[in-house]
Enzyme design. Sequence first.
Site: not given
Length: 128
Positions: A2-3
């Site tokens: 996940p960013e």
Amino acid sequence: MPELPEVETVKKGLIKLTDKASISDTWVSTKRLRFPLTNKKLKTIVGLPILGVSRRAKYLLFDLGDTVLINHLGMTGTWRKLKEAHLHDHVKIKLSTNKTMVYNDPRRFGFFSISKKNELDKNVFLRH
């Protein structure tokens, strides 16, 4: 993995879910996350209030008073409110509000760490 915007979105959802709650029970279905997590270790946070959820880089920090539960989502980790059990539900945290938060991670690259709040700057994951 996940960013940052995704981790921020997860954090905002967790803030709503944990508002005015304390931890009434915990459950770990597998020790095989990136780093082993046992039921015994997670049970040490039972009874603690969740004072807030914050983010440092891609780590989620659950403020439990003098203690902090650190979570990294890994590549595929997610949190949700329990409605029904799913495959790859690895950690459940029951709240005093009768809601249950569930950490699901098919690839098992996510992890948890428990640290004293005054030692966060020395924590191996957060010190840099």
